[in-house]
Design a protein around this motif. Structure first.
Motif, PDB file in Angstrom:
ATOM      1  N   LEU A  27       0.831  -1.192   0.000  1.00 55.76           N
ATOM      2  CA  LEU A  27       0.000   0.000   0.000  1.00 55.76           C
ATOM      3  C   LEU A  27       0.877   1.257   0.000  1.00 55.76           C
ATOM      4  CD1 LEU A  27      -2.543  -1.093   2.759  1.00 55.76           C
ATOM      5  CD2 LEU A  27      -2.826  -1.282   0.275  1.00 55.76           C
ATOM      6  N   ILE A  28       0.470   2.270  -0.758  1.00 54.24           N
ATOM      7  CA  ILE A  28       1.131   3.563  -0.759  1.00 54.24           C
ATOM      8  C   ILE A  28       0.324   4.513   0.122  1.00 54.24           C
ATOM      9  CG2 ILE A  28       1.892   5.516  -2.162  1.00 54.24           C
ATOM     10  CD1 ILE A  28       2.029   3.566  -4.534  1.00 54.24           C
ATOM     11  N   LEU A  29       1.006   5.192   1.029  1.00 53.70           N
ATOM     12  CA  LEU A  29       0.363   6.167   1.893  1.00 53.70           C
ATOM     13  C   LEU A  29       0.763   7.573   1.442  1.00 53.70           C
ATOM     14  CD1 LEU A  29       0.721   3.491   3.696  1.00 53.70           C
ATOM     15  CD2 LEU A  29       0.365   5.027   5.627  1.00 53.70           C
ATOM     16  N   HIS A  30      -0.220   8.418   1.235  1.00 50.89           N
ATOM     17  CA  HIS A  30       0.010   9.825   0.953  1.00 50.89           C
ATOM     18  C   HIS A  30      -0.162  10.576   2.267  1.00 50.89           C
ATOM     19  CE1 HIS A  30      -0.153   9.082  -3.443  1.00 50.89           C
ATOM     20  NE2 HIS A  30      -1.013   8.126  -3.083  1.00 50.89           N
ATOM     21  N   LEU A  31       0.937  11.115   2.792  1.00 52.02           N
ATOM     22  CA  LEU A  31       0.972  11.664   4.142  1.00 52.02           C
ATOM     23  C   LEU A  31       0.893  13.188   4.101  1.00 52.02           C
ATOM     24  CD1 LEU A  31       3.930   9.474   5.473  1.00 52.02           C
ATOM     25  CD2 LEU A  31       1.483   9.058   5.822  1.00 52.02           C
ATOM     26  N   PRO A  32      -0.057  13.783   4.780  1.00 54.75           N
ATOM     27  CA  PRO A  32      -0.109  15.251   4.826  1.00 54.75           C
ATOM     28  C   PRO A  32       1.130  15.828   5.497  1.00 54.75           C
ATOM     29  CG  PRO A  32      -2.177  14.281   5.568  1.00 54.75           C
ATOM     30  CD  PRO A  32      -1.189  13.166   5.467  1.00 54.75           C
ATOM     31  N   LEU A  33       1.727  16.831   4.879  1.00 58.11           N
ATOM     32  CA  LEU A  33       2.831  17.585   5.472  1.00 58.11           C
ATOM     33  C   LEU A  33       2.299  18.944   5.914  1.00 58.11           C
ATOM     34  CD1 LEU A  33       5.847  16.972   3.056  1.00 58.11           C
ATOM     35  CD2 LEU A  33       5.291  15.789   5.186  1.00 58.11           C
ATOM     36  N   HIS A  34       2.512  19.279   7.156  1.00 61.86           N
ATOM     37  CA  HIS A  34       2.083  20.565   7.698  1.00 61.86           C
ATOM     38  C   HIS A  34       3.330  21.451   7.766  1.00 61.86           C
ATOM     39  CE1 HIS A  34      -1.689  18.567   8.690  1.00 61.86           C
ATOM     40  NE2 HIS A  34      -0.951  17.579   9.214  1.00 61.86           N
ATOM     41  N   THR A  35       3.392  22.449   6.896  1.00 65.87           N
ATOM     42  CA  THR A  35       4.606  23.244   6.738  1.00 65.87           C
ATOM     43  C   THR A  35       4.428  24.656   7.285  1.00 65.87           C
ATOM     44  OG1 THR A  35       3.939  23.962   4.528  1.00 65.87           O
ATOM     45  CG2 THR A  35       5.230  21.944   4.675  1.00 65.87           C
ATOM     46  N   ASP A  36       5.548  25.226   7.711  1.00 67.58           N
ATOM     47  CA  ASP A  36       5.613  26.655   8.040  1.00 67.58           C
ATOM     48  C   ASP A  36       7.046  27.119   7.792  1.00 67.58           C
ATOM     49  OD1 ASP A  36       7.138  25.861  10.232  1.00 67.58           O
ATOM     50  OD2 ASP A  36       5.529  26.155  11.689  1.00 67.58           O
ATOM     51  N   GLY A  54      -7.786   1.454   5.614  1.00 68.68           N
ATOM     52  CA  GLY A  54      -7.443   0.163   5.029  1.00 68.68           C
ATOM     53  C   GLY A  54      -6.056  -0.352   5.318  1.00 68.68           C
ATOM     54  N   LEU A  55      -5.221   0.426   6.019  1.00 69.52           N
ATOM     55  CA  LEU A  55      -3.912  -0.101   6.404  1.00 69.52           C
ATOM     56  C   LEU A  55      -4.098  -1.157   7.485  1.00 69.52           C
ATOM     57  CD1 LEU A  55      -0.809   0.584   5.902  1.00 69.52           C
ATOM     58  CD2 LEU A  55      -0.925   1.696   8.129  1.00 69.52           C
ATOM     59  N   PRO A  56      -3.453  -2.317   7.379  1.00 69.57           N
ATOM     60  CA  PRO A  56      -3.601  -3.331   8.428  1.00 69.57           C
ATOM     61  C   PRO A  56      -3.135  -2.802   9.783  1.00 69.57           C
ATOM     62  CG  PRO A  56      -2.586  -4.282   6.468  1.00 69.57           C
ATOM     63  CD  PRO A  56      -2.618  -2.789   6.255  1.00 69.57           C
ATOM     64  N   ASP A  57      -3.788  -3.243  10.822  1.00 70.93           N
ATOM     65  CA  ASP A  57      -3.376  -2.892  12.180  1.00 70.93           C
ATOM     66  C   ASP A  57      -2.224  -3.815  12.555  1.00 70.93           C
ATOM     67  OD1 ASP A  57      -3.187  -1.864  14.680  1.00 70.93           O
ATOM     68  OD2 ASP A  57      -5.193  -2.467  15.341  1.00 70.93           O
ATOM     69  N   LYS A  84       6.210  -4.179   7.334  1.00 67.92           N
ATOM     70  CA  LYS A  84       6.941  -2.957   7.658  1.00 67.92           C
ATOM     71  C   LYS A  84       6.247  -1.751   7.027  1.00 67.92           C
ATOM     72  CE  LYS A  84      11.114  -2.889   5.876  1.00 67.92           C
ATOM     73  NZ  LYS A  84      12.429  -3.409   5.414  1.00 67.92           N
ATOM     74  N   LEU A  85       6.410  -0.608   7.671  1.00 71.20           N
ATOM     75  CA  LEU A  85       5.887   0.658   7.160  1.00 71.20           C
ATOM     76  C   LEU A  85       7.082   1.587   6.964  1.00 71.20           C
ATOM     77  CD1 LEU A  85       3.536   2.506   6.415  1.00 71.20           C
ATOM     78  CD2 LEU A  85       3.349   3.126   8.829  1.00 71.20           C
ATOM     79  N   VAL A  86       7.367   1.918   5.699  1.00 68.94           N
ATOM     80  CA  VAL A  86       8.561   2.668   5.329  1.00 68.94           C
ATOM     81  C   VAL A  86       8.183   4.129   5.071  1.00 68.94           C
ATOM     82  CG1 VAL A  86      10.491   2.813   3.703  1.00 68.94           C
ATOM     83  CG2 VAL A  86       9.460   0.583   4.225  1.00 68.94           C
ATOM     84  N   SER A  87       9.002   5.038   5.563  1.00 75.10           N
ATOM     85  CA  SER A  87       8.783   6.456   5.299  1.00 75.10           C
ATOM     86  C   SER A  87      10.134   7.180   5.287  1.00 75.10           C
ATOM     87  CB  SER A  87       7.869   7.078   6.354  1.00 75.10           C
ATOM     88  OG  SER A  87       8.450   6.935   7.641  1.00 75.10           O
ATOM     89  N   VAL A  88      10.134   8.374   4.710  1.00 73.37           N
ATOM     90  CA  VAL A  88      11.371   9.145   4.551  1.00 73.37           C
ATOM     91  C   VAL A  88      11.379  10.281   5.565  1.00 73.37           C
ATOM     92  CG1 VAL A  88      12.683  10.622   2.984  1.00 73.37           C
ATOM     93  CG2 VAL A  88      11.606   8.536   2.128  1.00 73.37           C
ATOM     94  N   PRO A 116       9.302  12.854   2.096  1.00 70.51           N
ATOM     95  CA  PRO A 116       8.610  12.830   3.390  1.00 70.51           C
ATOM     96  C   PRO A 116       7.092  12.709   3.273  1.00 70.51           C
ATOM     97  CG  PRO A 116      10.314  14.524   3.373  1.00 70.51           C
ATOM     98  CD  PRO A 116      10.204  14.034   1.974  1.00 70.51           C
ATOM     99  N   GLU A 117       6.544  13.043   2.088  1.00 70.57           N
ATOM    100  CA  GLU A 117       5.089  13.017   1.909  1.00 70.57           C
ATOM    101  C   GLU A 117       4.548  11.632   1.555  1.00 70.57           C
ATOM    102  OE1 GLU A 117       6.786  13.010  -2.092  1.00 70.57           O
ATOM    103  OE2 GLU A 117       7.277  14.098  -0.241  1.00 70.57           O
ATOM    104  N   THR A 118       5.422  10.616   1.486  1.00 68.32           N
ATOM    105  CA  THR A 118       5.013   9.282   1.028  1.00 68.32           C
ATOM    106  C   THR A 118       5.465   8.215   2.008  1.00 68.32           C
ATOM    107  OG1 THR A 118       5.325  10.048  -1.252  1.00 68.32           O
ATOM    108  CG2 THR A 118       5.035   7.679  -0.928  1.00 68.32           C
ATOM    109  N   GLY A 119       4.609   7.248   2.240  1.00 70.75           N
ATOM    110  CA  GLY A 119       4.967   6.054   2.983  1.00 70.75           C
ATOM    111  C   GLY A 119       4.536   4.832   2.195  1.00 70.75           C
ATOM    112  N   VAL A 120       5.115   3.696   2.495  1.00 75.33           N
ATOM    113  CA  VAL A 120       4.735   2.445   1.832  1.00 75.33           C
ATOM    114  C   VAL A 120       4.629   1.352   2.888  1.00 75.33           C
ATOM    115  CG1 VAL A 120       5.386   0.671   0.154  1.00 75.33           C
ATOM    116  CG2 VAL A 120       5.791   3.087  -0.370  1.00 75.33           C
ATOM    117  N   PHE A 121       3.488   0.674   2.886  1.00 79.23           N
ATOM    118  CA  PHE A 121       3.317  -0.496   3.753  1.00 79.23           C
ATOM    119  C   PHE A 121       3.699  -1.731   2.945  1.00 79.23           C
ATOM    120  CE2 PHE A 121       0.881  -4.134   5.287  1.00 79.23           C
ATOM    121  CZ  PHE A 121       1.275  -4.154   6.617  1.00 79.23           C
ATOM    122  N   VAL A 122       4.640  -2.513   3.499  1.00 82.11           N
ATOM    123  CA  VAL A 122       5.198  -3.668   2.791  1.00 82.11           C
ATOM    124  C   VAL A 122       4.857  -4.939   3.570  1.00 82.11           C
ATOM    125  CG1 VAL A 122       7.280  -4.664   1.787  1.00 82.11           C
ATOM    126  CG2 VAL A 122       7.115  -2.181   2.112  1.00 82.11           C
TER     127      VAL A 122
END
Length: 483
Positions: A27-36, A54-57, A84-88, A116-122
């Motif tokens: 699964l690809i996760l699109h992660l909100p980035l809160h910037t300032d 829908g991400l498995p617990d 595993k859940l991978v993120s940058v 940083p805006e993307t994660g992947v569940f493997v």
């Protein structure tokens, strides 16, 4: 082999999204980035929001980080025995995943450019490959097993440069930095696929254990306490439960129990009945929790006092004897692990000793039995319990408690015995007696109190898509096969 590429170059996203890919479970996760003006903030793992999408617990237990000093550092392909859940955290990477699991998607590839805006569940068994696209890249991953040196023996590897896998690495591999181990990994054609998750059944030779054998895909049957010749797991010795190799087990079915209802009442058997029916279940439940398995456990009508004519799954417990008390205690323990199926049964008939087999044996020998006519219920055939278990597991039905028995009218034990004699055209006569009369005829033998009413409401399992067969039809089929 098929290839899917997704590019996510935008540095900012507005909403959390979970996207499926061509590799099942990846699964690809699109992660909100809160910037300032200071930088950005993100929720890298947010259980409630992500599982709702829908991400498995997947219950992570360890957080790992990888730093790459220079662009071009490349790792993989490593298929590991955990999710595993991978993120940058910093920089950008190019991720590539090849499905190395046994099955129709073997060799399928997905690639994703990640910041940083993307994660992947493997999911476990999918091979990971990463290439740093910038100097000073840092990525993190949550895993749901603790790493150990022994766990690496369960890895499956494939070669990053294999043309059959066909990944178009942004930085050509001949200009990349790779480890000696990664350079030596085999091509896809030589890879032994990652083994599918295992199903373990406790209670190998019981009525239900025998019924499960032909229905499950290569189940494993370690021994139970009632079978001392098969002592790989002995339910009276919790240390054998803890010592068993649970790596890669996704489903644990407990089909073993101390079921001798009268024997459980005897003082010399109390400790054994409790050890098998309660203490062992506590350890099995903890194992299921620790390894995130689906736990299947068998309950009994004996958890009730029989004062109600029909028992629903939610009726409060009111056991009448030691056996019922141990089963009720086990039910409470199993319910502490959400990922469970608890099947409550009554009057079980299968291979081996059971009431129907006893009546058929008496009929064949011309013996006329006395049978109680003031206890009421329906027969449950072990083949149907096994079929119900398979149905719940394969359809992903909601976890929880389900009654399972044969369908049809409620009968007494006398009614069933008379029907056996009728179907076998036996010359003997079945005589109805009350429970009190029957117990009086046993002299000083210790007898446990039985529920007067054992009929189970079957609405919930029907709603889950399983239709219990008619008990009388199953009785006819059972006798026709065996006699």
């Amino acid at each position: 082999m098929s290839l899917e590429t997704a590019s996510h170059a935008a540095p900012d996203t507005a909403e959390l999204r979970v996207e499926e890919t061509a590799v099942p479970g990846l699964l690809i996760l699109h992660l909100p980035l809160h910037t300032d003006n200071r930088g950005w903030f993100k929720e890298n793992w947010q259980r409630a929001k992500m599982t709702a999408l829908g991400l498995p617990d997947f219950a992570p237990v360890q957080n790992n980080m990888s730093f790459n000093a220079s662009a071009g550092a490349t790792r993989g392909f490593h298929a590991e025995p955990w999710d595993k859940l991978v993120s940058v955290a910093s920089g950008r990477i190019f991720g590539a995943w090849v499905d190395l699991r046994e099955g129709p998607s073997f060799g399928r590839v997905v690639t994703v450019e990640m910041g940083p805006e993307t994660g992947v569940f493997v999911p476990r068994g999918v091979g990971n490959g990463y290439q740093a696209l910038a100097d000073g890249t840092v990525y993190a991953y949550l895993v749901n097993e603790h790493w150990s040196a022994g766990a690496k023996a369960s890895y499956t590897f494939a070669n990053l440069a294999d043309p059959q896998i066909g990944v178009d690495w942004p930085i050509p591999l001949d200009r990349s930095e790779r480890s000696e181990a990664d350079l030596a990994h085999p091509p896809l054609a030589d890879v032994t696929p990652f083994a599918p998750p295992r199903t373990v059944v406790i209670g190998s030779e019981g009525q239900l254990g025998n019924s499960l054998r032909p229905l499950l895909n290569s189940p494993q049957f370690p021994g139970g306490a009632e079978f001392p010749g098969l002592d790989e797991i002995d339910l009276t010795r919790p240390e054998t439960i803890e010592a068993y190799d649970w790596q890669g087990v996704s489903t644990l079915i407990n089909a073993a129990a101390f079921t001798a209802v009268d024997a459980a009442q005897r003082p010399e058997n109390l400790a054994t009945a409790w050890a098998i029916n309660v203490t062992a279940v506590r350890h099995l439940t903890e194992i299921a929790r620790r390894h995130r398995m689906t736990l299947v456990h068998i309950s009994s009508d004996y958890v009730f006092d029989g004062s109600r004519e029909i028992h629903t799954e939610d009726e409060p417990f009111a056991p009448l004897g030691v056996y019922g008390t141990t089963k009720a205690a086990a039910d409470e323990i199993v319910a502490t692990w959400p990922r469970h199926y608890l099947l409550r049964t009554s009057w079980v008939v299968g291979r081996g000793r059971n009431f129907v087999a006893t009546m058929a044996d008496l009929a064949a020998r011309g013996i006329s039995p006395r049978v109680v006519d003031d206890q009421f219920g329906r027969l449950t055939f072990s083949d149907d319990i096994a079929a119900a278990i398979r149905h719940l597991l394969t359809t992903g039905a909601p976890h929880g408690t389900y009654n399972i028995s044969g369908d049809g009218p409620t009968c007494s034990w006398y009614d069933i015995a008379a029907r056996v004699f009728e179907l076998l055209d036996a010359p003997g006569v079945v005589t109805p007696v009350s429970t009190a009369e029957y117990d009086a005829g046993r002299g000083d033998a210790i007898t446990a109190r039985r529920p007067v009413h054992s009929t189970l409401d079957l609405s919930r399992i029907r709603a889950a898509g399983f239709t219990p067969p008619d008990a009388d039809r199953r009785l006819q089929e059972y006798l026709a096969r065996r006699y």
